[in-house]
Design an enzyme around this catalytic site. Structure first.
Site, mmCIF file in Angstrom:
data_model
loop_
_atom_site.group_PDB
_atom_site.id
_atom_site.type_symbol
_atom_site.label_atom_id
_atom_site.label_comp_id
_atom_site.label_asym_id
_atom_site.label_seq_id
_atom_site.Cartn_x
_atom_site.Cartn_y
_atom_site.Cartn_z
ATOM 1 N N ARG A 105 59.015 34.208 61.147
ATOM 2 C CA ARG A 105 59.100 35.248 60.117
ATOM 3 C C ARG A 105 57.890 36.151 60.334
ATOM 4 O O ARG A 105 56.739 35.742 60.113
ATOM 5 C CB ARG A 105 59.082 34.621 58.722
ATOM 6 C CG ARG A 105 59.170 35.624 57.564
ATOM 7 C CD ARG A 105 59.141 34.859 56.249
ATOM 8 N NE ARG A 105 59.014 35.734 55.096
ATOM 9 C CZ ARG A 105 60.031 36.169 54.352
ATOM 10 N NH1 ARG A 105 61.277 35.820 54.662
ATOM 11 N NH2 ARG A 105 59.826 36.940 53.310
ATOM 12 N N HIS A 132 67.226 40.958 58.898
ATOM 13 C CA HIS A 132 67.104 39.719 58.118
ATOM 14 C C HIS A 132 68.436 38.957 58.215
ATOM 15 O O HIS A 132 69.153 38.784 57.226
ATOM 16 C CB HIS A 132 66.782 40.053 56.668
ATOM 17 C CG HIS A 132 66.210 38.905 55.885
ATOM 18 N ND1 HIS A 132 66.056 37.639 56.416
ATOM 19 C CD2 HIS A 132 65.759 38.821 54.598
ATOM 20 C CE1 HIS A 132 65.537 36.836 55.517
ATOM 21 N NE2 HIS A 132 65.345 37.531 54.389
ATOM 22 N N GLN A 135 69.432 35.883 55.796
ATOM 23 C CA GLN A 135 69.788 36.225 54.431
ATOM 24 C C GLN A 135 71.233 36.695 54.342
ATOM 25 O O GLN A 135 71.972 36.313 53.435
ATOM 26 C CB GLN A 135 68.857 37.309 53.890
ATOM 27 C CG GLN A 135 69.130 37.678 52.439
ATOM 28 C CD GLN A 135 68.868 36.540 51.483
ATOM 29 O OE1 GLN A 135 67.767 36.003 51.421
ATOM 30 N NE2 GLN A 135 69.887 36.146 50.713
ATOM 31 N N ASP A 221 67.799 45.205 46.711
ATOM 32 C CA ASP A 221 66.561 44.540 47.099
ATOM 33 C C ASP A 221 65.434 45.271 46.375
ATOM 34 O O ASP A 221 65.651 46.345 45.799
ATOM 35 C CB ASP A 221 66.392 44.613 48.628
ATOM 36 C CG ASP A 221 65.278 43.729 49.165
ATOM 37 O OD1 ASP A 221 64.665 42.974 48.375
ATOM 38 O OD2 ASP A 221 64.996 43.802 50.381
ATOM 39 N N CYS A 261 68.489 39.439 47.169
ATOM 40 C CA CYS A 261 67.893 38.423 48.040
ATOM 41 C C CYS A 261 66.646 37.782 47.442
ATOM 42 O O CYS A 261 66.184 36.762 47.953
ATOM 43 C CB CYS A 261 67.588 39.009 49.414
ATOM 44 S SG CYS A 261 66.450 40.414 49.397
ATOM 45 N N ARG A 289 70.891 29.842 51.242
ATOM 46 C CA ARG A 289 70.026 30.010 52.407
ATOM 47 C C ARG A 289 69.897 28.674 53.135
ATOM 48 O O ARG A 289 69.979 28.619 54.368
ATOM 49 C CB ARG A 289 68.633 30.500 51.973
ATOM 50 C CG ARG A 289 68.521 31.984 51.663
ATOM 51 C CD ARG A 289 68.652 32.861 52.912
ATOM 52 N NE ARG A 289 67.618 32.587 53.888
ATOM 53 C CZ ARG A 289 66.394 33.107 53.872
ATOM 54 N NH1 ARG A 289 66.038 33.938 52.899
ATOM 55 N NH2 ARG A 289 65.529 32.829 54.827
#
Length: 307
Positions: A105, A132, A135, A221, A261, A289
């Site tokens: 990450r 991403h 996600q 988001d 998310c 997830r």
């Protein structure tokens, strides 16, 4: 030596591979919820590299790897040579001789690509500024659980044209649904890597109502993503009117779902009555997830499993 399969952006797998992963994720979730032990990765190690802070990414990978019988090892810039300038190519050479799979990450997608190029084992993108994919894997799994196939559906993205929006766009073309994106002027979705998308899977707007109209799923988001904190005040002004409110949700289909998310800022990008309301599936989305990533790890390490 056989080249490992990586998951660096959503386009790295085919529609058929995603179908398998979504099916396996549901199987693994049922087993975990029922208390059944499934430990095909006993003795296997995942190295997790974090150059960006995280709650959900760390916990979902660490818990998932443990449930599969393996072990997840946390590394960050403060506790490793990664933060002291060691070339990522050298990091890849060393870690992939000691670990069986690597998750990273970080900030730049180029860092993930370089790590994968010199790794002997699968590399998973846990988030970059550009993409991403884990996600979106969880988000689509959540949609499938609640409404069935996402093919032919319409997803509305409201807010910044960021890594999430860009990955949704990749998924739309690959899995056969439509993405409608509403962003303020100056924050439009920019397609990278020479990829092209036509009107069959993508429409862009500056009016949130136009994007949400008739949508099966509405998602958003935070307006200021990690690494862009210096722009927070300017972004608050630019995104005025882009909050997903109850009135905005009424323009979507009556059975439309809402996703985020997380972490969420109630009263900024989403109204509390929406994220905490009956159309919201954000808590299932967050849990998924772990289940989606378990299926991904299983596939990258063991191939197609059908038990």
């Amino acid at each position: 030596m056989k080249q490992p399969k990586h998951f660096l952006q959503f386009t790295d797998l085919s529609a058929a591979e995603y179908q398998h992963i979504f099916e396996r994720a549901q199987v693994l979730k049922r087993r975990q919820v029922s208390g059944e032990l499934y430990r095909p990765l006993v003795g296997r190690v995942m190295t997790m590299i974090f150059e960006k802070n995280s709650t959900r990414t760390r916990v979902s990978f660490e818990a998932g790897m443990s449930q599969l019988g393996g072990h997840a090892m946390f590394l960050d810039g403060k506790s490793s040579q990664i933060g002291r300038g060691e070339p990522v190519e050298d990091t890849a050479r060393v870690l992939s001789r000691m670990a069986d799979i690597i998750m990273i990450r970080t900030f730049e997608q180029n860092m993930v690509e370089r790590l994968a190029a010199f790794s002997r084992v699968p590399v998973i993108n846990g988030l970059t500024n550009e993409y991403h994919p884990c996600q979106i894997l969880a988000d689509i799994l959540t949609y499938i659980e609640h409404r069935g196939s996402i093919a032919g559906k319409t997803v509305a993205w409201i807010g910044d044209g960021n890594n999430m929006a860009r990955t949704w766009l990749q998924a739309a073309k690959l899995l056969g649904f439509k993405l409608k994106v509403a962003t303020p002027v100056g924050y439009e979705l920019q397609v990278l890597d020479g990829q092209h998308y036509d009107s069959d899977c993508f429409e862009a707007f500056h009016n949130p109502a136009s994007a949400v109209a008739g949508a099966d799923l509405v998602t958003t988001d935070v307006f200021t993503s990690m690494g862009f904190e210096g722009e927070a005040e300017a972004r608050r002004d630019a995104f005025e009117g882009y909050m997903v409110s109850a009135d905005l949700m009424k323009l979507a289909k009556p059975d439309a779902l809402f996703m985020h998310c997380l972490p969420a800022h109630r009263g900024e990008e989403v109204a509390a009555e929406v994220i905490d309301g009956p159309q919201s599936v954000v808590w299932d989305e967050a849990e998924n997830r772990m289940h989606a990533q378990k299926a991904l790890i299983e596939y990258l390490m063991l191939g197609r499993v059908h038990d």
